[in-house]
Design a protein around this motif. Structure first.
Motif, PDB file in Angstrom:
ATOM      1  N   ALA A 197       0.820  -1.209   0.000  1.00 37.90           N
ATOM      2  CA  ALA A 197       0.000   0.000   0.000  1.00 37.90           C
ATOM      3  C   ALA A 197       0.857   1.264   0.000  1.00 37.90           C
ATOM      4  O   ALA A 197       0.574   2.218  -0.746  1.00 37.90           O
ATOM      5  CB  ALA A 197      -0.927  -0.014   1.221  1.00 37.90           C
ATOM      6  N   VAL A 198       1.904   1.286   0.823  1.00 37.62           N
ATOM      7  CA  VAL A 198       2.763   2.472   0.889  1.00 37.62           C
ATOM      8  C   VAL A 198       3.495   2.665  -0.435  1.00 37.62           C
ATOM      9  O   VAL A 198       3.630   3.798  -0.929  1.00 37.62           O
ATOM     10  CB  VAL A 198       3.752   2.349   2.066  1.00 37.62           C
ATOM     11  N   SER A 199       3.965   1.578  -1.030  1.00 36.44           N
ATOM     12  CA  SER A 199       4.648   1.671  -2.323  1.00 36.44           C
ATOM     13  C   SER A 199       3.689   2.203  -3.387  1.00 36.44           C
ATOM     14  O   SER A 199       4.061   3.062  -4.210  1.00 36.44           O
ATOM     15  CB  SER A 199       5.193   0.308  -2.742  1.00 36.44           C
ATOM     16  N   TRP A 200       2.454   1.705  -3.386  1.00 33.54           N
ATOM     17  CA  TRP A 200       1.459   2.167  -4.357  1.00 33.54           C
ATOM     18  C   TRP A 200       1.219   3.663  -4.210  1.00 33.54           C
ATOM     19  O   TRP A 200       1.216   4.411  -5.196  1.00 33.54           O
ATOM     20  CB  TRP A 200       0.146   1.401  -4.158  1.00 33.54           C
ATOM     21  N   PHE A 228      12.317   6.523   2.196  1.00 33.33           N
ATOM     22  CA  PHE A 228      12.401   7.113   0.854  1.00 33.33           C
ATOM     23  C   PHE A 228      11.323   8.178   0.664  1.00 33.33           C
ATOM     24  O   PHE A 228      11.589   9.268   0.142  1.00 33.33           O
ATOM     25  CB  PHE A 228      12.238   6.036  -0.219  1.00 33.33           C
ATOM     26  N   TRP A 229      10.113   7.851   1.053  1.00 31.65           N
ATOM     27  CA  TRP A 229       8.982   8.762   0.878  1.00 31.65           C
ATOM     28  C   TRP A 229       9.197  10.054   1.666  1.00 31.65           C
ATOM     29  O   TRP A 229       9.084  11.161   1.141  1.00 31.65           O
ATOM     30  CB  TRP A 229       7.694   8.072   1.324  1.00 31.65           C
ATOM     31  N   GLY A 256      11.004  12.560  10.500  1.00 32.83           N
ATOM     32  CA  GLY A 256      10.420  11.269  10.137  1.00 32.83           C
ATOM     33  C   GLY A 256      11.357  10.422   9.303  1.00 32.83           C
ATOM     34  O   GLY A 256      11.490   9.211   9.534  1.00 32.83           O
ATOM     35  N   ALA A 257      12.025  11.034   8.324  1.00 37.42           N
ATOM     36  CA  ALA A 257      12.965  10.288   7.486  1.00 37.42           C
ATOM     37  C   ALA A 257      14.144   9.791   8.311  1.00 37.42           C
ATOM     38  O   ALA A 257      14.581   8.645   8.154  1.00 37.42           O
ATOM     39  CB  ALA A 257      13.462  11.173   6.346  1.00 37.42           C
ATOM     40  N   ALA A 258      14.664  10.627   9.211  1.00 38.48           N
ATOM     41  CA  ALA A 258      15.801  10.224  10.030  1.00 38.48           C
ATOM     42  C   ALA A 258      15.424   9.106  11.000  1.00 38.48           C
ATOM     43  O   ALA A 258      16.196   8.154  11.200  1.00 38.48           O
ATOM     44  CB  ALA A 258      16.340  11.428  10.802  1.00 38.48           C
ATOM     45  N   LEU A 287      13.438  11.765  -5.928  1.00 40.59           N
ATOM     46  CA  LEU A 287      13.280  10.358  -5.556  1.00 40.59           C
ATOM     47  C   LEU A 287      14.199   9.422  -6.344  1.00 40.59           C
ATOM     48  O   LEU A 287      14.843   8.551  -5.738  1.00 40.59           O
ATOM     49  CB  LEU A 287      11.819   9.932  -5.713  1.00 40.59           C
ATOM     50  N   PRO A 288      14.305   9.531  -7.681  1.00 40.05           N
ATOM     51  CA  PRO A 288      15.214   8.617  -8.394  1.00 40.05           C
ATOM     52  C   PRO A 288      16.663   8.716  -7.923  1.00 40.05           C
ATOM     53  O   PRO A 288      17.349   7.696  -7.798  1.00 40.05           O
ATOM     54  CB  PRO A 288      15.065   9.054  -9.858  1.00 40.05           C
ATOM     55  N   LEU A 289      17.140   9.936  -7.655  1.00 41.29           N
ATOM     56  CA  LEU A 289      18.514  10.067  -7.168  1.00 41.29           C
ATOM     57  C   LEU A 289      18.673   9.432  -5.795  1.00 41.29           C
ATOM     58  O   LEU A 289      19.699   8.806  -5.500  1.00 41.29           O
ATOM     59  CB  LEU A 289      18.901  11.546  -7.105  1.00 41.29           C
ATOM     60  N   ILE A 290      17.672   9.571  -4.953  1.00 39.24           N
ATOM     61  CA  ILE A 290      17.705   8.934  -3.633  1.00 39.24           C
ATOM     62  C   ILE A 290      17.788   7.419  -3.784  1.00 39.24           C
ATOM     63  O   ILE A 290      18.577   6.741  -3.110  1.00 39.24           O
ATOM     64  CB  ILE A 290      16.455   9.343  -2.819  1.00 39.24           C
ATOM     65  N   LEU A 291      16.997   6.871  -4.688  1.00 38.08           N
ATOM     66  CA  LEU A 291      16.966   5.419  -4.885  1.00 38.08           C
ATOM     67  C   LEU A 291      18.285   4.905  -5.454  1.00 38.08           C
ATOM     68  O   LEU A 291      18.805   3.863  -5.013  1.00 38.08           O
ATOM     69  CB  LEU A 291      15.802   5.051  -5.795  1.00 38.08           C
ATOM     70  N   VAL A 292      18.836   5.608  -6.440  1.00 37.89           N
ATOM     71  CA  VAL A 292      20.116   5.189  -7.017  1.00 37.89           C
ATOM     72  C   VAL A 292      21.220   5.229  -5.962  1.00 37.89           C
ATOM     73  O   VAL A 292      22.039   4.309  -5.854  1.00 37.89           O
ATOM     74  CB  VAL A 292      20.478   6.089  -8.216  1.00 37.89           C
TER      75      VAL A 292
END
Length: 515
Positions: A90-93, A140-141, A157-159, A301-306
């Motif tokens: 659900a979170v990914s969606w 990531f979000w 929240g991210a940390a 987001l893409p740079l974070i994922l890479v």
């Protein structure tokens, strides 16, 4: 044309999330019909043996809290894994729908994350990876949204999500590193403020894990229960095996290894091209705003994922080099796979600049998703029929387990795979001593003392030694040759899946007799 969606959206988020949650919960509960799978680590996580201090503690802590409730921990752990499975989907969606603005990439990404055979097998076991992966997606979000909004709450929240991910799995340090680099690179123009925020993110992310590892070091003598030095047991075969595990996420093992590796290379090349196209694409204009432009959401987001994939795989390689006899299994590849799927779902629509490309991309994605779902369905069916880990029918019907259950209550049992017997019997079960400490890759200095204690226990209780014939996986090392040289044993019973030994009668001073 560049921003035209692959298909019309038209899907209400609440309806889509409801369908996703219902589907994933139903699939996982059916797959674990015979119970949540339990492996070597799972017996410690669920409390069937003392906690392994060398494991990251978060999942074990959660299971200890659950054990305080008046329900069977195995049922609670199964429901917890089902909740994680649904929550991750659900979170990914929702993340992908927010990032792309369309439902098709969200559905494709979410289905590929949870409906792949390896993912289903991981969520069907009492393992820490499912907790880790959900925390990854949340990190990531929050991190990507912070770049857009600069909200202090999203920063915290991210940390915190990165910190909890590191407590769930030690390679979560890659999330902390990713967040620290992102905060520094995308921060305010003032260098001092960038450095301060990056330091704050790193501190929040690392301090809990560092505190835990300091405790472990004090209790065990080695941080994380591992020797902090290159042990030298990893070789080219180790990394080739990891490459094959990664390729198995693209194509099943029915295909030759060369084809699977080629398919993996093509998929990675396509992701690289899509990411470049994503950042070359002009930002979308805000409707009715004339010449002004609006920065798209989750542009970072893409740079974070890479960055995460690079950091995470570096952490995995380091772990393999540090910990002896550790393979790169599908469990360790799965978090990188999740990040790459999120990357693809976010950036691949940027390749659809012409109708022909749009149709080709749609067909390729549909075929890949269909293949993944079919493979997951086969895995789910196998789990439904045969079960997982020590909850599987093959273990529950094991002659060795039945033999041990029939022993007198006080008989002590030693085995090269004591974890199954700990989980499936009520006897006192110990691991057979080994000359080599698997986790440290060094000789066991207490081997002679442990052998002496083993003989004393066996003699005092007329216990047995159970050596299994089946393959128990990478965490069980062969011990029988050393054991036969170190102790006078004789065969008591030969079973379909194990051989039972007792201390030789000529060496016993206890009364005669047997079982």
């Amino acid at each position: 044309m560049l921003n035209r969606p692959l298909v019309t959206d038209g899907v209400r988020p609440t309806t889509a999330l409801g369908l996703m949650v219902a589907l994933t919960v139903a699939v996982l509960l059916l797959s674990t019909r015979l119970g949540l799978g339990v492996s070597v680590d799972g017996t410690a996580y669920l409390g069937f043996r003392p906690p392994d201090i060398g494991l990251a503690p978060l999942y074990s802590w959660l299971m200890r809290l659950a054990a305080l409730l008046p329900f069977d921990i195995r049922l609670l752990a199964r429901l917890y894994q089902a909740a994680l499975y649904a929550a991750t989907a659900a979170v990914s969606w929702q993340l992908l729908r927010n990032a792309t603005g369309h439902a098709l990439p969200a559905w494709a990404g979410a289905l590929l994350i949870v409906f792949t055979g390896q993912a289903l097998s991981i969520y069907s076991m009492a393992l820490s990876e499912p907790t880790f992966v959900l925390l990854l997606v949340l990190a990531f979000w929050a991190l990507s949204a912070w770049v857009d909004t600069r909200s202090p709450r999203l920063f915290i929240g991210a940390a915190v999500a990165a910190s909890l991910a590191t407590l769930a799995r030690y390679p979560g340090v890659a999330v902390v590193a990713t967040g620290t680099l992102t905060v520094f690179a995308a921060g305010a123009p003032a260098l001092r403020l960038r450095c301060a925020r990056a330091a704050a993110f790193g501190a929040i992310g690392l301090l809990p894990a560092l505190a835990w590892m300091a405790y472990v070091a004090r209790e065990s003598g080695t941080a994380g229960g591992r020797q902090a030095a290159l042990a030298g047991t990893a070789d080219t075969q180790t990394f080739y095996g990891g490459l094959l595990e990664a390729a198995r996420y693209v194509l099943p093992t029915d295909f030759p290894a060369s084809i699977r590796i080629t398919a993996l290379a093509i998929a990675l090349a396509a992701l690289a091209a899509a990411t470049l196209a994503f950042y070359r694409r002009a930002p979308a204009r805000r409707a009715g705003d004339g010449g002004s432009t609006e920065r798209p959401r989750h542009r970072y987001l893409p740079l974070i994922l890479v960055t995460f994939v690079a950091m995470y795989m570096a952490a995995v390689v380091l772990a393999v080099l540090v910990e002896p006899y550790l393979p790169i299994s599908d469990r360790y590849v799965y978090p990188a796979y999740v990040a790459l799927v999120l990357l693809g779902a976010t950036t691949v629509p940027a390749l659809t600049s012409t109708p022909a490309l749009r149709r080709g991309v749609a067909v390729a994605i549909a075929a890949f998703v269909a293949l993944s779902v079919v493979r997951a369905a086969k895995v789910a069916d196998d789990g439904y029929e045969h079960g997982w880990g020590y909850s599987a029918e093959s273990w529950r019907s094991s002659p060795a387990v039945a033999y041990v259950n029939a022993l007198p209550r006080g008989a002590v049992v030693y085995s090269d795979d004591p974890y199954a017997l700990l989980y499936l019997t009520t006897h006192e079960v110990h691991n057979v001593p080994n000359l080599i400490e698997r986790r440290l890759g060094t000789e066991n200095p207490d081997y002679e003392q442990q052998i002496s204690e083993m003989q004393q226990r066996l003699r005092a209780t007329r216990g047995v030694v159970v050596i299994f014939d089946r393959d128990r996986g990478e965490f069980v090392m062969p011990v029988l040759p050393h054991l036969l040289e170190s102790m006078p044993l004789e065969e008591k019973a030969r079973l379909d899946d194990a051989t039972v030994y007792v201390v030789a009668e000529r060496d016993l001073h206890a009364a005669q007799g047997g079982y």
